[in-house]
Scaffold this motif. Structure first.
Motif, PDB file in Angstrom:
ATOM      1  N   LEU A 198      -8.629   4.760   5.065  1.00 15.44           N
ATOM      2  CA  LEU A 198      -8.790   5.265   3.332  1.00 15.44           C
ATOM      3  C   LEU A 198      -7.752   4.451   2.740  1.00 15.44           C
ATOM      4  CD1 LEU A 198     -10.295   6.729   1.089  1.00 15.44           C
ATOM      5  CD2 LEU A 198      -8.478   8.429   1.517  1.00 15.44           C
ATOM      6  N   GLU A 199      -6.474   4.282   3.036  1.00 20.01           N
ATOM      7  CA  GLU A 199      -5.503   3.592   2.254  1.00 20.01           C
ATOM      8  C   GLU A 199      -5.711   2.133   2.622  1.00 20.01           C
ATOM      9  OE1 GLU A 199      -1.543   5.296   3.210  1.00 20.01           O
ATOM     10  OE2 GLU A 199      -1.942   6.897   2.007  1.00 20.01           O
ATOM     11  N   GLY A 200      -6.104   1.957   3.625  1.00 15.58           N
ATOM     12  CA  GLY A 200      -6.193   0.255   4.043  1.00 15.58           C
ATOM     13  C   GLY A 200      -7.340  -0.178   3.196  1.00 15.58           C
ATOM     14  N   LEU A 201      -8.590   0.390   2.651  1.00 13.03           N
ATOM     15  CA  LEU A 201      -9.415  -0.136   2.007  1.00 13.03           C
ATOM     16  C   LEU A 201      -9.062  -0.249   0.579  1.00 13.03           C
ATOM     17  CD1 LEU A 201     -12.691   2.147   3.443  1.00 13.03           C
ATOM     18  CD2 LEU A 201     -12.190  -0.421   3.183  1.00 13.03           C
ATOM     19  N   VAL A 202      -8.134   0.841   0.026  1.00 12.09           N
ATOM     20  CA  VAL A 202      -7.749   0.893  -1.311  1.00 12.09           C
ATOM     21  C   VAL A 202      -6.782  -0.144  -1.493  1.00 12.09           C
ATOM     22  CG1 VAL A 202      -6.859   2.306  -3.066  1.00 12.09           C
ATOM     23  CG2 VAL A 202      -8.409   3.255  -1.494  1.00 12.09           C
ATOM     24  N   LEU A 206      -6.713  -3.248  -4.390  1.00 10.26           N
ATOM     25  CA  LEU A 206      -5.664  -3.268  -5.221  1.00 10.26           C
ATOM     26  C   LEU A 206      -4.761  -4.601  -5.238  1.00 10.26           C
ATOM     27  CD1 LEU A 206      -4.173   0.158  -5.062  1.00 10.26           C
ATOM     28  CD2 LEU A 206      -5.400  -0.777  -6.976  1.00 10.26           C
ATOM     29  N   THR A 207      -4.709  -5.146  -3.833  1.00  7.73           N
ATOM     30  CA  THR A 207      -3.989  -6.702  -3.801  1.00  7.73           C
ATOM     31  C   THR A 207      -5.176  -7.632  -3.764  1.00  7.73           C
ATOM     32  OG1 THR A 207      -4.507  -6.334  -1.260  1.00  7.73           O
ATOM     33  CG2 THR A 207      -2.212  -5.403  -2.203  1.00  7.73           C
ATOM     34  N   GLY A 208      -6.542  -7.442  -3.862  1.00  9.07           N
ATOM     35  CA  GLY A 208      -7.170  -8.592  -3.974  1.00  9.07           C
ATOM     36  C   GLY A 208      -7.585  -9.157  -2.627  1.00  9.07           C
ATOM     37  N   ARG A 209      -7.091  -8.484  -1.640  1.00 15.26           N
ATOM     38  CA  ARG A 209      -7.365  -9.010  -0.436  1.00 15.26           C
ATOM     39  C   ARG A 209      -8.990  -8.763   0.112  1.00 15.26           C
ATOM     40  NH1 ARG A 209      -2.241  -7.081   1.058  1.00 15.26           N
ATOM     41  NH2 ARG A 209      -3.262  -4.852   1.788  1.00 15.26           N
ATOM     42  N   GLU A 210      -9.478  -7.767  -0.765  1.00 10.71           N
ATOM     43  CA  GLU A 210     -10.858  -7.580  -0.927  1.00 10.71           C
ATOM     44  C   GLU A 210     -11.144  -7.899  -2.265  1.00 10.71           C
ATOM     45  OE1 GLU A 210     -14.445  -7.596  -0.762  1.00 10.71           O
ATOM     46  OE2 GLU A 210     -13.812  -6.834   1.431  1.00 10.71           O
ATOM     47  N   PRO A 211     -11.825  -9.177  -2.289  1.00 12.74           N
ATOM     48  CA  PRO A 211     -12.454  -9.524  -3.707  1.00 12.74           C
ATOM     49  C   PRO A 211     -13.395  -8.656  -4.500  1.00 12.74           C
ATOM     50  CG  PRO A 211     -13.078 -11.098  -2.177  1.00 12.74           C
ATOM     51  CD  PRO A 211     -12.133 -10.188  -1.404  1.00 12.74           C
ATOM     52  N   ASP A 212     -14.272  -8.071  -3.518  1.00 12.75           N
ATOM     53  CA  ASP A 212     -15.355  -7.343  -4.016  1.00 12.75           C
ATOM     54  C   ASP A 212     -15.252  -6.047  -3.423  1.00 12.75           C
ATOM     55  OD1 ASP A 212     -17.695  -6.935  -5.685  1.00 12.75           O
ATOM     56  OD2 ASP A 212     -18.946  -8.077  -4.106  1.00 12.75           O
ATOM     57  N   PRO A 213     -14.547  -5.115  -3.733  1.00 14.32           N
ATOM     58  CA  PRO A 213     -14.627  -3.979  -3.101  1.00 14.32           C
ATOM     59  C   PRO A 213     -15.998  -3.234  -3.449  1.00 14.32           C
ATOM     60  CG  PRO A 213     -12.866  -3.679  -4.801  1.00 14.32           C
ATOM     61  CD  PRO A 213     -13.509  -5.382  -4.696  1.00 14.32           C
ATOM     62  N   ARG A 262       3.055  -5.290  -6.584  1.00 21.97           N
ATOM     63  CA  ARG A 262       2.886  -4.041  -7.340  1.00 21.97           C
ATOM     64  C   ARG A 262       2.199  -4.563  -8.669  1.00 21.97           C
ATOM     65  NH1 ARG A 262       7.603  -0.103  -5.649  1.00 21.97           N
ATOM     66  NH2 ARG A 262       6.731  -0.141  -3.651  1.00 21.97           N
ATOM     67  N   ARG A 263       2.946  -5.563  -9.469  1.00 20.39           N
ATOM     68  CA  ARG A 263       2.402  -5.824 -10.747  1.00 20.39           C
ATOM     69  C   ARG A 263       0.928  -6.031 -10.846  1.00 20.39           C
ATOM     70  NH1 ARG A 263       5.366 -10.500 -14.473  1.00 20.39           N
ATOM     71  NH2 ARG A 263       4.103 -10.244 -16.503  1.00 20.39           N
ATOM     72  N   ASP A 264       0.379  -6.883 -10.126  1.00 18.92           N
ATOM     73  CA  ASP A 264      -0.920  -7.431 -10.244  1.00 18.92           C
ATOM     74  C   ASP A 264      -1.786  -6.271  -9.623  1.00 18.92           C
ATOM     75  OD1 ASP A 264      -0.291 -10.153 -10.858  1.00 18.92           O
ATOM     76  OD2 ASP A 264      -0.381 -10.839  -8.902  1.00 18.92           O
ATOM     77  N   ALA A 265      -1.226  -5.352  -8.728  1.00 19.75           N
ATOM     78  CA  ALA A 265      -2.065  -4.351  -8.273  1.00 19.75           C
ATOM     79  C   ALA A 265      -2.204  -3.336  -9.377  1.00 19.75           C
ATOM     80  CB  ALA A 265      -1.434  -3.588  -7.094  1.00 19.75           C
TER      81      ALA A 265
END
Length: 204
Positions: free
Chosen positions: A135-139, A143-150, A176-179
């Motif tokens: 769950l935390e991995g997906l979120v 938040l970091t943009g590693r998944e551009p289209d969640p 954190r700022r971008d997240a």
């Protein structure tokens, strides 16, 4: 994420995995109530009309506490603003305890009682690494943009982490700022997300 509801997912992320304490610095009650209302809205059990919550009869909600929340909304003498329910639902339904006990019954967390100075409190530490890790991995990826289209469900949950001040628990300091900006964007697109953020800000 299996069969967890949105509010159960948020509850799980909000707890410290070892101590079972709420690790949100602003408290999880209002965001948790927001997750309940969002779950009801997604299930078409409530709608917003003129800025007020209107409940509808619905027979197949997946958890008893969602049914109880809908029943409480239906008991009101008139439709009320989301802010009313964001403050009222946690008190009337004991949401943290109710959700924690439900997860404990399914073997996801432990239901522990700790006494201090004559006061007994309940804590809900994790039983094992799952489903938290997935769950935390997906979120975190959202938040970091590693998944551009969640996916929409992940966006809903990520949007609630901003008002709950939980972004910093999932993201490294340098990101954190971008997240937080992404979390704010997710909050703004989430049904009732703006109301949750406003109520939390007012409480602070």
């Amino acid at each position: 994420m299996g069969d967890l509801t949105l509010d159960e997912e948020l509850f799980l992320i909000s707890r410290d995995p070892e101590s079972g304490r709420d690790r949100s610095t602003v408290g999880i009650d209002v965001p948790l109530a927001g997750a309940v209302l969002i779950s009801l809205a997604v299930a078409a059990a409530i709608t917003l009309q003129d800025g007020r919550v209107v409940p509808h009869k619905y027979a197949s909600l997946p958890r008893a506490h969602l049914q109880d929340a809908l029943a409480l909304l239906a008991e009101s003498d008139r439709p009320r603003k989301p802010s009313h329910w964001l403050n009222r639902l946690p008190r009337k339904l004991s949401l943290q305890e109710t959700i924690g006990v439900g997860l404990a019954e399914r073997g996801i967390v432990r239901d522990e009682r700790v006494s201090f100075l004559g006061v007994t409190v309940r804590r809900f530490p994790d039983v094992g690494p799952e489903p938290r890790s997935s769950l935390e991995g997906l979120v975190a990826a959202a938040l970091t943009g590693r998944e551009p289209d969640p996916d929409p469900r992940t966006r809903l949950l990520a949007g609630l982490l901003g008002p709950a001040d939980l972004v910093k628990k999932l993201v490294e300091r340098s990101e954190r700022r971008d997240a937080r900006k992404r979390a704010t964007a997710f909050t703004e697109e989430t049904p009732l997300g703006g109301e949750v953020a406003e109520v939390v800000a007012a409480a602070q």
